[in-house]
Write a protein that holds these residues in place. Structure first.
Motif, PDB file in Angstrom:
ATOM      1  N   ASP A 525       7.037  -0.411   2.093  1.00 32.19           N
ATOM      2  CA  ASP A 525       7.153   0.964   1.620  1.00 32.19           C
ATOM      3  C   ASP A 525       6.066   1.282   0.595  1.00 32.19           C
ATOM      4  O   ASP A 525       5.456   2.355   0.632  1.00 32.19           O
ATOM      5  CB  ASP A 525       8.542   1.173   1.006  1.00 32.19           C
ATOM      6  CG  ASP A 525       8.778   2.603   0.574  1.00 32.19           C
ATOM      7  OD1 ASP A 525       8.730   3.493   1.448  1.00 32.19           O
ATOM      8  OD2 ASP A 525       8.988   2.832  -0.623  1.00 32.19           O
ATOM      9  N   ARG A 527       3.118  -0.100   0.344  1.00 32.23           N
ATOM     10  CA  ARG A 527       1.823  -0.006   1.023  1.00 32.23           C
ATOM     11  C   ARG A 527       1.696   1.330   1.750  1.00 32.23           C
ATOM     12  O   ARG A 527       0.615   1.918   1.812  1.00 32.23           O
ATOM     13  CB  ARG A 527       1.650  -1.174   1.994  1.00 32.23           C
ATOM     14  CG  ARG A 527       1.593  -2.522   1.282  1.00 32.23           C
ATOM     15  CD  ARG A 527       1.067  -3.635   2.154  1.00 32.23           C
ATOM     16  NE  ARG A 527       1.160  -4.915   1.461  1.00 32.23           N
ATOM     17  CZ  ARG A 527       0.308  -5.317   0.520  1.00 32.23           C
ATOM     18  NH1 ARG A 527      -0.711  -4.535   0.170  1.00 32.23           N
ATOM     19  NH2 ARG A 527       0.456  -6.496  -0.082  1.00 32.23           N
ATOM     20  N   SER A 528       2.795   1.809   2.287  1.00 29.14           N
ATOM     21  CA  SER A 528       2.786   3.116   2.946  1.00 29.14           C
ATOM     22  C   SER A 528       2.483   4.230   1.933  1.00 29.14           C
ATOM     23  O   SER A 528       1.754   5.182   2.242  1.00 29.14           O
ATOM     24  CB  SER A 528       4.131   3.362   3.622  1.00 29.14           C
ATOM     25  OG  SER A 528       4.205   4.661   4.160  1.00 29.14           O
ATOM     26  N   ARG A 529       3.034   4.114   0.730  1.00 28.58           N
ATOM     27  CA  ARG A 529       2.788   5.127  -0.310  1.00 28.58           C
ATOM     28  C   ARG A 529       1.306   5.156  -0.694  1.00 28.58           C
ATOM     29  O   ARG A 529       0.722   6.228  -0.861  1.00 28.58           O
ATOM     30  CB  ARG A 529       3.630   4.827  -1.546  1.00 28.58           C
ATOM     31  CG  ARG A 529       5.113   5.023  -1.350  1.00 28.58           C
ATOM     32  CD  ARG A 529       5.875   4.620  -2.611  1.00 28.58           C
ATOM     33  NE  ARG A 529       7.284   4.459  -2.326  1.00 28.58           N
ATOM     34  CZ  ARG A 529       8.166   5.449  -2.302  1.00 28.58           C
ATOM     35  NH1 ARG A 529       7.764   6.678  -2.543  1.00 28.58           N
ATOM     36  NH2 ARG A 529       9.433   5.209  -2.034  1.00 28.58           N
ATOM     37  N   SER A 531      -1.152   4.277   1.139  1.00 24.54           N
ATOM     38  CA  SER A 531      -1.864   4.861   2.276  1.00 24.54           C
ATOM     39  C   SER A 531      -1.807   6.385   2.228  1.00 24.54           C
ATOM     40  O   SER A 531      -2.801   7.072   2.516  1.00 24.54           O
ATOM     41  CB  SER A 531      -1.267   4.353   3.587  1.00 24.54           C
ATOM     42  OG  SER A 531      -1.889   4.955   4.698  1.00 24.54           O
ATOM     43  N   SER A 532      -0.649   6.936   1.832  1.00 24.84           N
ATOM     44  CA  SER A 532      -0.513   8.396   1.716  1.00 24.84           C
ATOM     45  C   SER A 532      -1.403   8.941   0.608  1.00 24.84           C
ATOM     46  O   SER A 532      -1.995  10.030   0.747  1.00 24.84           O
ATOM     47  CB  SER A 532       0.950   8.768   1.449  1.00 24.84           C
ATOM     48  OG  SER A 532       1.782   8.390   2.526  1.00 24.84           O
TER      49      SER A 532
END
Length: 640
Positions: A525, A527-529, A531-532
């Protein structure tokens, strides 16, 4: 809605509700569990304070923010509404009195921290209260997908059985939540049926700007000089708060630092100076801002790229609450995203390292396998790292993961208030008081002010005692130490420290288990943030507002027209682009004019330059000025 409008007018002076306030209030009035998403400054408190005033019983508000508790309680008291807050630092007697007031109907709003819910003494009192509404503020903290997950929030549902005979409606409030977090909040709070209401995340008066730069300090100083009103400068490290505050002060702009490692008194003093307008700029970590309601913040600058768009949106949203034009500027250097990615790597050490830290803590505190539950000890982080050859980051983040997994509590910077317990009584104490008038007044004040001093440690307010005794705080401290050395009492002075509290007995290596939702899922999660955030920084073709509101599951009708992307696109539409030779010529003219007159204004520059290059507008000149800004600040700081 008539009764709610009448309450709104009588106590708050407003004639109508804003945004989705009325919808939330109507839902609560119908007894429905409700989740309200309202951006920072959207008036969340009205959504529970107004309906609670129409109900019998007490409104229980759970919030992690002591500053917000105190501000809202003071605001309600000024309106003639009975309210109270329970927070760390209060004496046992004070808390009992406040809880009894709530039980007997002498308190309409009771604010508590989520950690308080685990106290059996609190829950005993709660069972005797008539709770009309249960409010969960900063509700994203209960979701493992929320950017600020706090395990203490998971204890909220434990009190449902105490809200006899029937659980009251729940109002969960947050300023930032993705659709995934919204669903998780309602599930974890056991909503009787899904019910969420979302205000528009569009802030038409707030210009979001991303500025790519190698000279962040120069950019920040320039923006502070070009704007008026209060400002917040967010930084990623505590040491940077003092460093940047000193730089800003050296440029003739008043600034103060703020971070979680400062003592409570200093934080309160600095916050008050900024809130009252005595200081213009607060240079701070993300420890500052939640619950701060200052309407005239014109500028929020992020010197370091935040780890998530939720955090950025929340912090940027502290600008322009009065509805007037404001700016949220994110300064981006080439290495910023790679630094964020490294932070995620640091935040999730290998499982073997987490086990090593767990055992090092247990050995240091002399906690054997099968024991330790309920033990609280100070943690000397530096000594631990030295003895076991660990890095500070490894220990800090390993402890955070162990905390989320339920093995222990860990606070890196906790303020422990002073505590006292009396040992001497009867004739010995009487004789001592007769022979020591300077000590007698302190003993008399303590015994008169606090109950239970002979049976347990009681937290005391040293500044209040010093005021009553008409002595300085330092004099009180010295005399308290003297009383302690004379075995009159046991005295634990106020202390700022890191500590570990064992929630369960220490387990052997093979039984240390890190649940997927605590470790693997949260790493993915995070890492996804990041990326955003990368996408937001690199997307220079779409309006910043459109990007942000889409991230939160919304759509906007049209581009904002104010952000850096919109302004660049509008400039390109309306003005012919300069050739490379023309741009170089314009830059040369600017340098020549600024060298001749460092204090020249933009209007004077426009009049002095080649009219064929500026084309009767300021866009090209501003383009050139931005290109030359590093040079200009270095040579003629007064220009900006």
């Amino acid at each position: 809605m008539d009764k709610y409008l009448k309450i709104l007018k009588e106590y708050w002076g407003y004639d109508s509700f804003r945004s989705i306030q009325a919808d939330i209030i109507q839902s609560i009035g119908e007894g429905r569990d409700t989740l309200g998403l309202m951006p920072t400054g959207g008036g969340k408190s009205i959504t529970f304070q107004v309906p609670a005033m129409s109900m019998e019983g007490v409104c229980l508000v759970i919030t992690p923010l002591i500053a917000l508790m105190q501000d809202q309680v003071n605001g309600l008291l000024r309106r003639g509404i009975r309210a109270a807050a329970i927070y760390s630092g209060m004496s046992y007697n004070e808390m009992n009195i406040l809880l009894d007031n709530a039980i007997y109907g002498h308190c309409k709003f009771l604010y508590v921290a989520p950690e308080r819910l685990s106290s059996e003494s609190f829950r005993i009192k709660l069972r005797q209260m008539d709770v009309s509404l249960l409010v969960i503020d900063e509700a994203h903290c209960i979701s493992q997908w929320g950017y600020d997950f706090r395990p203490a929030y998971l204890k909220i549902t434990d009190i449902f059985e105490d809200l006899y005979p029937e659980r009251p409606p729940i109002l969960a409030l947050t300023a930032t939540a993705t659709p995934k977090v919204v669903e998780d909040i309602m599930t974890r709070l056991e909503f009787r049926s899904p019910n969420s209401m979302t205000a528009s995340f569009v802030r038409p008066n707030l210009a979001y700007i991303v500025r790519d730069t190698q000279n962040k300090v120069g950019e920040a100083i320039g923006m502070l000089r070009r704007t008026t009103g209060s400002a917040i400068v967010y930084v990623g490290k505590r040491a940077s708060t003092t460093e940047y505050a000193n730089i800003i002060n050296s440029q003739g702009i008043s600034a103060l630092p703020y971070h979680a490692g400062m003592n409570a008194k200093q934080k309160k003093d600095y916050q008050e100076q900024w809130t009252k307008g005595n200081v213009r700029v607060m240079v701070c970590t993300n420890a500052f801002g939640m619950g701060i309601d200052k309407p005239n913040v014109r500028l929020v600058i992020h010197m370091d790229v935040p780890g998530s768009l939720e955090a950025y949106f929340q912090e940027a949203g502290r600008a322009g609450r009065d509805g007037n034009t404001a700016y949220a500027v994110l300064l981006n250097a080439p290495r910023d995203i790679s630094i964020l990615e490294q932070k995620v790597n640091n935040a999730f050490p290998p499982k073997e390292k987490i086990l090593e830290v767990y055992n090092a803590i247990g050995n240091t505190m002399v906690i054997g396998v099968g024991s330790g539950e309920g033990v609280l000890q100070e943690l000397n982080l530096g000594l631990l790292c030295k003895n076991y050859h660990l890095s500070t980051l490894q220990v800090h983040y390993s402890l955070q993961i162990l905390k989320n997994a339920g093995y222990l509590e860990y606070e890196a910077d906790a303020d422990f208030p002073p505590r006292v317990m009396f040992l001497m009584d009867g004739e010995p104490l009487y004789n001592l008081r007769q022979n020591n008038p300077d000590l007698n007044i302190i003993i008399e004040t303590l015994l008169r002010k606090y109950e239970g001093l002979y049976t347990k440690y009681i937290q005391i307010d040293e500044y209040l005692i010093a005021k009553i005794c008409n002595i300085t705080h330092q004099q009180l401290y010295e005399r308290m130490l003297k009383l302690s050395r004379m075995d009159v009492l046991l005295y634990n002075p106020a202390k700022h420290m890191s500590y570990v509290y064992w929630l369960q007995d220490r387990v052997s290596d093979k039984y240390l288990y890190l649940p997927k939702e605590v470790y693997a899922d949260r790493e993915a999660d995070q890492r996804s943030r990041v990326s955003s955030v990368r996408q937001y920084l690199e997307n220079n073709s779409e309006c910043r507002t459109l990007q942000l509101v889409r991230y939160f599951g919304q759509t906007a009708a049209e581009p904002c027209g104010m952000c850096d992307v919109c302004r660049a696109q509008n400039s390109n539409k309306d003005n012919a682009l300069l050739t490379k030779e023309q741009f170089q010529s314009l830059c040369s003219q600017i340098i020549e004019r600024v060298q001749a007159s460092p204090n020249i204004t933009i209007t004077a520059l426009k009049d002095a330059l080649d009219p064929n290059l500026i084309q009767n507008n300021e866009d090209n000149i501003m383009q050139a000025l931005r290109y030359l800004q590093d040079w200009c600040i270095g040579q003629f700081a007064g220009f900006f």
